[in-house]
Design an enzyme around this catalytic site. Structure first.
Site, PDB file in Angstrom:
ATOM      1  N   ASN A 153       0.767  -1.185   0.281  1.00  0.00           N
ATOM      2  CA  ASN A 153      -0.064   0.363   0.057  1.00  0.00           C
ATOM      3  C   ASN A 153       0.963   1.801   0.362  1.00  0.00           C
ATOM      4  O   ASN A 153       1.529   1.178   0.740  1.00  0.00           O
ATOM      5  CB  ASN A 153      -0.988   0.112   1.232  1.00  0.00           C
ATOM      6  CG  ASN A 153      -2.085  -1.292   0.504  1.00  0.00           C
ATOM      7  OD1 ASN A 153      -2.203  -1.036   0.481  1.00  0.00           O
ATOM      8  ND2 ASN A 153      -2.666  -1.562   2.388  1.00  0.00           N
ATOM      9  N   ARG A 208       1.104   4.341   0.778  1.00  0.00           N
ATOM     10  CA  ARG A 208       0.083   5.525   1.101  1.00  0.00           C
ATOM     11  C   ARG A 208       0.151   4.967   2.771  1.00  0.00           C
ATOM     12  O   ARG A 208       0.723   4.152   3.009  1.00  0.00           O
ATOM     13  CB  ARG A 208      -1.207   5.927   1.061  1.00  0.00           C
ATOM     14  CG  ARG A 208      -2.148   3.978   1.295  1.00  0.00           C
ATOM     15  CD  ARG A 208      -3.699   4.789   1.075  1.00  0.00           C
ATOM     16  NE  ARG A 208      -4.265   3.160   1.529  1.00  0.00           N
ATOM     17  CZ  ARG A 208      -4.435   2.120   2.075  1.00  0.00           C
ATOM     18  NH1 ARG A 208      -4.020   2.096   2.883  1.00  0.00           N
ATOM     19  NH2 ARG A 208      -5.354   0.852   1.520  1.00  0.00           N
TER      20      ARG A 208
END
Ligand code: ADP
Length: 446
Positions: free
Chosen positions: A290, A292
């Site tokens: 991911n 982020r």
């Protein structure tokens, strides 16, 4: 350092970013949909711009409107939070061409990791163990059948654009493969606009263990230890903790090094998470990255005493990471408080909060955008608060969580608080010996 940051998000993460900006002396711009007019983000930010009607597509996913808001207010950077546009390569690219810093990795890194099948390939090439399966996406059922036979059933069909546990199908025998392949692909098409799927071995009773990484613009990538997110319902996380009860110093080191190697292979800058599955024999396999900040980042912050959002903003502004790694202390647990009814299949329960009181005390943290009288809009996800506790041992943290949950009052809507209270008293949870299948067998109903 940036002068003004626009937060392209809503809810608790918008507040989290606003607070980090205030501490760094940066002005903030909140963007909001008509449904979020009375949100705390609008109140707390220095400026606020309405970007459209309630549906996400017309507001929080509306790139031209968000960029117009950034230009009108003179923001020099955009923080995307999580969800919405956080992993959208196109958005990161448009920010760059508009002269606005996207607080996150480069468009190339988002692209390399955003496509799950491609990410596996990238990691495999970097020497990181990946879950056995197809090389990239597969478009033919025939090929899927062959691969499934090679790796052996059960297998899992996954959408390459997938997220939030959607677009996945477990297949236990050859006869079910074709239907599963077609439904997973159709679901992926309607949810993500991309029907491409890939196939991998379905690991029985694994744990979900992920590594937090942070990279700067000078090639340094550090790992900040692991989070265990094995308490899941339908592949969605409900509770996260750090450290993982299943991870030894040796595994942590090996996983951490693999995460750093993988991140460096895409020249990763910013906060990211490498997700692994850990099997019964303590072998770990890369699952996805991911690119982020994640919902569960606070558990890492609590054990390390670092502010990941501030660090993320600082590295985006060109600051070097301090190579002296923070030393973990104690144990942290996060419970996701969702407006869902655990007694009725976790169905969403939006509405007006008629009474709201949250817990406090030593080692108790609540990240929430809710308040007394808040009307929860039905358009967005159901996370209403994150309750995080930190204590010296896991046992103490579980106990602290139980009492903190007891103090938490949210009236007018149904929440997952009763589910979490039962969980904290459950022997299996308390033993720390459970896997991603655990919640299926846990009787939490009143
Ligand atoms: P998403 O991006 O939709 O959250 P993930 O790839 O992160 O999807 O998977 C979500 C969860 O699904 C994992 O945490 C794990 O519980 C389960 N899962 C995914 N792949 C496998 C697999 N190969 N074997 C067993 N469980 C899996």
């Amino acid at each position: 350092m940036f002068k003004k940051i626009l937060i392209a998000n809503r809810g608790e993460i918008a507040l989290r970013v606003i607070r980090a900006c205030r501490e760094l002396g940066i002005s903030t711009v909140a963007v909001y949909s008509e449904a979020d007019r009375y949100s705390l983000a609008v109140k707390y930010a220095d400026e606020a711009v309405c970007i459209g009607p309630p549906p996400s597509k017309e507001s929080y996913l509306n790139i031209p409107r968000i960029l117009a808001a950034a230009e009108v207010t003179g923001a020099d950077a955009i923080h995307p939070g999580y969800g919405f546009l956080a992993e959208n390569t196109n958005f990161a690219e448009i920010c760059a061409t508009s002269g606005i810093t996207f607080i996150g990795p480069s468009p190339a890194a988002i692209n390399a990791m955003g496509d799950k099948a491609l990410a596996k390939e990238t990691m495999r090439k970097a020497g990181v163990p990946v879950v056995p399966g197809s090389d990239g996406v597969i478009s033919e059922v025939k090929l899927a059948k062959k691969i499934a036979e090679d790796i052996g059933y059960p297998v899992i069909i996954k959408a390459t654009a997938g997220g939030g546990g959607r677009g996945m199908r477990i297949v236990r025998e050859a006869g079910d493969l074709e239907t599963a392949f077609r439904t997973a692909s159709a679901e992926a098409e309607s949810a993500f606009g991309n029907p491409a799927v890939y196939i991998e071995k379905y690991l029985e009773e694994p744990r979900h263990v992920e590594i937090q990484v942070m990279g700067d613009q000078f090639g340094t990538v550090l790992h900040f230890g692991e989070r265990d997110c094995s308490v899941q319902r339908r592949h969605q996380k409900l509770v996260e903790e750090s450290p993982s009860p299943a991870v030894t110093t040796k595994i942590r080191e090996a996983m951490g090094n693999a995460a750093i190697k993988g991140s460096k292979s895409v020249k990763y800058v910013g906060a990211g998470t490498i997700e692994f599955l850990l099997d019964k024999n303590k072998n770990f396999y890369f699952m996805e990255m991911n690119t982020r900040i994640q919902v569960e980042h606070p558990v890492t912050e609590e054990v390390l005493g670092v502010d990941l959002v501030k660090t993320q903003i600082e590295v985006a502004a060109g600051k070097r990471l301090d190579k002296a790694k923070p030393i973990p202390e104690g144990h942290a647990i996060e419970c996701r408080i969702n407006v869902e009814d655990p007694n009725h299949d976790f169905r969403p329960s939006p509405g007006k909060i008629t009474a709201f009181h949250f817990p406090g005390g030593h080692g108790v943290r609540v990240d929430t955008h809710a308040y007394d009288g808040y009307e929860i809009p039905p358009y967005y996800d159901s996370l209403i608060a994150k309750l995080i506790v930190h204590s010296s041992t896991r046992e103490e943290a579980v106990e602290k969580m139980y009492h903190a949950l007891d103090e938490f009052v949210i009236e007018g809507v149904k929440t997952t608080i009763p589910f979490h209270r039962k969980l904290m008293k459950n022997d299996r949870f308390r033993s720390g010996k459970f896997d991603t299948k655990f919640i299926e067998t846990f009787d939490f109903k009143d």
